[in-house]
Design a protein around this motif. Structure first.
Motif, PDB file in Angstrom:
ATOM      1  N   PHE A   1       0.687  -1.056  -0.203  1.00 58.97           N
ATOM      2  CA  PHE A   1       0.013   0.234   0.114  1.00 58.97           C
ATOM      3  C   PHE A   1       0.772   1.050   0.197  1.00 58.97           C
ATOM      4  O   PHE A   1       2.329   0.921   0.255  1.00 58.97           O
ATOM      5  CB  PHE A   1      -0.655  -0.079   1.423  1.00 58.97           C
ATOM      6  N   MET A   2       0.477   1.996   0.109  1.00 57.74           N
ATOM      7  CA  MET A   2       1.148   4.039   0.046  1.00 57.74           C
ATOM      8  C   MET A   2       0.590   4.151   1.622  1.00 57.74           C
ATOM      9  O   MET A   2      -0.559   4.544   1.501  1.00 57.74           O
ATOM     10  CB  MET A   2       0.087   4.699  -1.299  1.00 57.74           C
ATOM     11  N   HIS A   3       1.885   5.246   0.964  1.00 55.48           N
ATOM     12  CA  HIS A   3       1.713   5.356   3.161  1.00 55.48           C
ATOM     13  C   HIS A   3       1.853   6.481   3.133  1.00 55.48           C
ATOM     14  O   HIS A   3       3.058   7.524   3.148  1.00 55.48           O
ATOM     15  CB  HIS A   3       2.861   4.366   3.972  1.00 55.48           C
ATOM     16  N   SER A   4       1.606   7.124   4.310  1.00 55.31           N
ATOM     17  CA  SER A   4       2.076   8.964   5.096  1.00 55.31           C
ATOM     18  C   SER A   4       3.223   7.854   6.027  1.00 55.31           C
ATOM     19  O   SER A   4       2.433   6.579   6.614  1.00 55.31           O
ATOM     20  CB  SER A   4       1.049   9.299   5.820  1.00 55.31           C
ATOM     21  N   LYS A   5       4.058   8.820   7.159  1.00 61.68           N
ATOM     22  CA  LYS A   5       3.988   8.534   8.068  1.00 61.68           C
ATOM     23  C   LYS A   5       3.356   7.574   9.295  1.00 61.68           C
ATOM     24  O   LYS A   5       3.345   6.727  10.397  1.00 61.68           O
ATOM     25  CB  LYS A   5       4.751   9.863   9.477  1.00 61.68           C
ATOM     26  N   GLU A   6       1.951   8.186   9.609  1.00 60.53           N
ATOM     27  CA  GLU A   6       0.917   8.099  10.496  1.00 60.53           C
ATOM     28  C   GLU A   6       0.595   6.639   9.752  1.00 60.53           C
ATOM     29  O   GLU A   6       0.411   5.603  11.219  1.00 60.53           O
ATOM     30  CB  GLU A   6      -0.092   8.665  10.805  1.00 60.53           C
ATOM     31  N   THR A   7       0.539   5.696   8.244  1.00 53.57           N
ATOM     32  CA  THR A   7      -0.532   4.483   8.371  1.00 53.57           C
ATOM     33  C   THR A   7       0.505   3.642   8.141  1.00 53.57           C
ATOM     34  O   THR A   7       0.604   2.596   8.923  1.00 53.57           O
ATOM     35  CB  THR A   7      -1.066   5.006   6.708  1.00 53.57           C
ATOM     36  N   ALA A   8       2.100   4.750   8.390  1.00 51.68           N
ATOM     37  CA  ALA A   8       3.064   3.530   8.252  1.00 51.68           C
ATOM     38  C   ALA A   8       3.144   2.695   9.375  1.00 51.68           C
ATOM     39  O   ALA A   8       3.821   1.838   9.271  1.00 51.68           O
ATOM     40  CB  ALA A   8       4.320   4.446   7.710  1.00 51.68           C
ATOM     41  N   LEU A   9       3.187   3.697  10.582  1.00 52.38           N
ATOM     42  CA  LEU A   9       3.194   3.578  11.710  1.00 52.38           C
ATOM     43  C   LEU A   9       2.371   2.312  12.384  1.00 52.38           C
ATOM     44  O   LEU A   9       2.796   1.455  12.983  1.00 52.38           O
ATOM     45  CB  LEU A   9       3.010   4.851  12.944  1.00 52.38           C
TER      46      LEU A   9
END
Lengths: 431, 459
Positions: free
Chosen positions: B315-323
């Protein structure tokens, strides 16, 4: 953060435009204050605060027009913007239809809260999330926004127009879908506006009905076969259909000569049961609009009355270009008059069709042909609402559909920026 | 040194980012030869976003004085504390992969056009259409340019300076047939400022001629038959399929919101012919239409392989979704205006080319449709997608037949992509539209021609 002197900036901009060589000048200065509480995935996530000034300068030079929009409101920024606007106009082509608003009596308006109640916004957000926990546990709030915006606008021009307004309102937006194991329902969304925080968000607009329907859409079926039937268009979906139809009444369609309604003013363009108003000052509107973007006082305007086309939605430029009357509205804040049929009876009269709650489709063609997916929608058979639908394409011609209106509900939904009923439209291809 | 460098972002908050951004839009439109729109719009200022106690605070202001920057950081910090105290979340530290010293500015080296030059370009084009094609009853020809100019600093050490420009020319032509207006819109251009994208209006003569020929055939065309069909999607239309059908469904914030993709990583979700990547800035050795080297969280942007030979990979992520997913951030957090917070957004999403030729693909269809130009589209958590189709032809016994009127294509992506049976060897990028998701943002969409089975609207 300091508030702007919108009137002072606007006057400085008018002076700068005339000094830079504009023959005529018009300026709109807006200060928007925004406090926005966000939730994601059922939890509060972000508090966003913005304060921004905006200049929109119109310069007319030898019949040529340039528009410069900027958020630099310092004296130097205004002076630069004025020179740029005049340069834009000088590089354009003359058009006798270019004009600024004619002089009107100065007017000033105020509506709604001018300061946000941040604790109250948070309470309403948390209350909605708890409401989901208790009553709609299968539904995930992909995002919820509780927004306060106050917008101060000052519009001045070199002909002496001086219009001012200061309007605050709350907006509530939710995007959600239901989940059960590996099954997911189509996402849905809804928006409502209010002058206050007196009522729970779930009680506004369509919030509760759409949240309830979300879980009911976990077991959708494809339509049994291709057939021609009726659409019962919900208030949530009616806005998008109205947007397409009223597009044929606006500047681009009429100036380019591509509108199917170009020569229909005064003629019957829809079924006589339909009356459509643009009501920017109506009590139902949480954030009234008191003057148009091109500098004229607004009036609640009946666009279609008993099926007869009463008004195009032309700006002053469009009016000058086409010879028709200018509309005293920007063409939004839709109010559709209620019918005399209870909603149950409206649906009960449908032998076979679709209760369409959201339309996801390509833009209708200039002739009104449309096709798209009936999202968050339900099959109607024998006058009863049946299973939720998936992969259901609806096709037809919007202009012809509105000529065939077969019923309008007595009930309407008040969204705070529109007041709309359910409408039954026969003769749609459903596949 | 920019105004951002004078501010120490090391504070008592867990993480801070500070962005100085200016978007400039230039737009000129001619309708039947008259200039109906002639504007420039600039939106600039400073914004700060702060992560503290598991909540975000954001604030922005329109000027960039030292005092305003300091006040903006303070306001964002106060907002994060205010909400963090109430939210009571504890999610841990955001992952970090900062890009340092990144400068990626794609402005033109040529002299900038005056507005008079832009108007003259459009007038020459318009006069050519008016004189050469008198059967065209309405013409809208518009230039739209957007420059997104950003400087970013973050408390985890990222600093980035970028200018990403886009310039498009929209040509909308209408003919009237049997009293009914029929329209066809073509969009030219993409990456780059006007001066690097458009030069001689006569260079478009061939494309305009083709557009008029298609338009006349469309005016004499037929409605598509509603229902499921064998379809050849032209390369110019495959990009919106990549974007709507798969792209949105695999944005990590939508996955957290319940997207069906969430349960399918590692599973075969498409034919083995299907591979799809969200490219950061370079694809197959060529620069993409929206080159993102560093995202708006300061993360060094990397390609995200989403489907490889039919298998869903990530998936494609921001910092928060990666966390939340316990994976590295991918550099997909992008904001539109200075006053907008970064969201998970696509950059350049594309199917990868295959080995078939378009001619062979059309020749392989007994009865179906060849679809050539898209309009607007929409995705869904279920992976059901749709987009409008403004140009297409019937295929009968492997040959193109009558043109069709405007229609809509739809399907459930994870079903429809299993039907892909041919993929062409040539790919094409499109960059004419805006993706909408709370904020608009330019994206690149690409792909080769694709043979598949899906539903069309019609009669």
């Amino acid at each position: 953060m300091a508030a702007l002197d919108c009137g002072g900036i606007a006057q400085r901009a008018i002076d700068a435009l005339l000094e830079a060589g504009a023959d005529q000048a018009q300026v709109l200065v807006t200060e928007a204050r925004n406090e926005e509480l966000n939730a994601e995935w059922n939890e509060p996530s972000l508090l966003r605060s913005t304060l921004e000034g905006q200049l929109s300068l119109v310069a007319l030079v030898d019949g040529k027009k340039g528009v410069l929009s900027s958020n630099e409101t310092t004296p130097d920024g205004v002076a630069r913007a004025a020179k740029e606007a005049v340069a834009l106009a000088s590089g354009s082509r003359p058009d006798p239809a270019n004009a600024i608003a004619e002089v009107q009596a100065p007017a000033s308006f105020e509506s709604g809260p001018l300061e946000p109640a941040l604790d109250g916004m948070h309470d309403r957000l948390v209350e909605l999330l708890r409401h989901r926990d208790l009553h709609h546990p299968r539904t995930t709030m992909r995002s919820v926004v509780v927004d306060f915006t106050r917008r101060e606008r000052v519009l001045l021009n070199s002909a002496g127009v001086d219009l001012r307004s200061n309007v605050g309102a709350y907006t509530f937006v939710a995007t959600f879908s239901a989940r059960r194991g590996a099954d997911t329902s189509s996402f849905n969304y809804t928006v409502a506006r209010s002058k206050d925080l007196e009522r729970p968000v779930a009680s506004l607009g369509s919030f509760e009905r759409l949240l309830r329907e979300s879980a009911a859409q976990l077991d959708p079926r494809k339509p049994p076969e291709k057939f021609v039937g009726d659409l019962v268009v919900t208030p949530d979906c009616l806005g998008s259909f109205l947007g397409a139809i009223t597009g044929y009444l606006r500047d681009e369609a009429l100036i380019s000569g591509t509108s199917v309604f170009a020569d229909r003013l005064g003629a019957l363009v829809t079924h006589p049961s339909l009356t459509v108003r643009s009501a920017p000052r109506a009590e139902a509107m949480a954030a009234p609009c008191y003057f148009t973007g091109d500098g004229h006082l607004t009036e609640d305007t009946t666009v279609i009355e008993d099926g007869l086309l009463r008004h195009f939605l032309l700006t002053q430029y469009g009016a000058n270009k086409t010879g028709h009357a200018r509309a005293p509205t920007d063409g939004d804040a839709w109010v559709v008059d209620p019918g005399d049929t209870p909603l149950d009876a409206l649906i009960g009269g449908v032998e076979r069709g679709v209760l369409i709650c959201r339309f996801s489709g390509g833009r209708p063609s200039p002739s009104g042909d449309f096709s798209g997916i009936a999202k968050n929608s339900f099959l109607i058979e024998g006058g009863k609402v049946g299973p939720a639908l998936s992969e259901t394409m609806v096709s037809g011609n919007l202009v012809q559909l509105f000529e065939r209106v077969a019923g309008i509900s007595r009930e309407r939904v008040d969204f705070g920026d529109a007041l709309l009923p359910w409408v039954r439209l026969p003769g749609v291809t459903i596949s | 040194m920019t105004v951002l460098d004078r501010h120490d972002l090391a504070s008592s908050a867990d993480y801070t980012e500070l962005r100085h951004q200016r978007n400039t839009v230039a737009a000129v439109a001619l309708v039947n030869g008259d200039v109906t729109s002639n504007l420039t719009r600039t939106q600039g200022g400073v914004s700060a976003r702060v992560w503290h106690g598991g909540a975000w605070g954001f604030a922005s202001a329109a000027d960039d004085s030292d005092a305003t920057v300091a006040r903006t950081v303070r306001a964002a910090t106060d907002n994060a504390r205010w909400l963090g105290t109430r939210a009571g979340r504890s999610l841990g530290a955001l992952p970090s992969r900062p890009a340092s010293g990144a400068v990626n500015r794609f402005g033109t080296a040529r002299p900038r056009w005056t507005r008079a030059q832009a108007v003259a370009f459009l007038r020459e084009l318009d006069e050519h259409v008016a004189s050469r094609y008198p059967q065209v009853t309405a013409r809208t020809i518009a230039l739209q340019a957007l420059d997104m100019d950003k400087v970013l600093r973050t408390s985890d050490g990222a600093d980035s300076d970028s200018l990403i420009p886009r310039s498009i020319l929209v040509v909308a032509l209408t003919v009237v047939r049997g009293g009914e207006p029929v329209r066809l819109v073509e969009v030219h251009g993409g990456f780059g400022q006007l001066e690097d994208t458009f030069d001689d209006p006569r260079a478009l003569d061939g494309a305009i001629g083709e557009q008029v020929a298609h338009l006349e055939r469309k005016a004499a065309g037929v409605h598509a038959q509603a229902g499921q069909h064998d379809l050849i999607l032209d390369a110019s239309l495959a990009g919106i399929l990549a974007h709507e059908a798969i792209g949105h469904t695999t944005e990590a914030d939508l996955v957290l919101g319940g997207s069906v993709a969430g349960d399918r990583v590692g599973q075969q979700v498409a034919s083995e012919l299907v591979s799809l990547t969200d490219f950061a800035h370079t694809a197959l050795g060529q620069q993409c239409p929206v080159p993102v080297h560093v995202d708006d969280e300061g993360v060094e942007a990397r390609d995200v392989p989403i489907i490889e030979r039919g298998v869903l990979r990530g998936f494609m992520h921001s910092k928060e979704t990666a966390l939340r997913f316990d994976v590295p951030p991918t550099g997909n957090a992008r904001a539109f205006q200075f006053s907008d917070e970064p969201l998970v957004r696509m950059r350049n999403t594309s199917f990868l080319p295959g080995t078939s030729t378009l001619a062979d693909m059309i020749g392989s269809v007994e009865r179906g449709y060849y679809l050539m130009r898209p309009s607007n589209g929409q995705a869904d958590a279920t992976s059901e997608f749709m987009f409008g189709v403004t140009l297409g032809y019937e295929i009968v016994d492997g040959k193109l037949g009558a043109a069709i009127k405007d229609t809509t294509i739809s399907g459930v992506a994870f079903d429809m992509l299993r039907t892909v049976s041919m993929v062409s060897d040539e790919m094409q990028w499109e960059c004419g539209g805006m993706c909408g998701k709370k904020q608009p943002i330019p994206v690149g969409m690409g792909g080769p021609a694709i043979k598949c089975r899906a539903t069309l609207g019609g009669r």
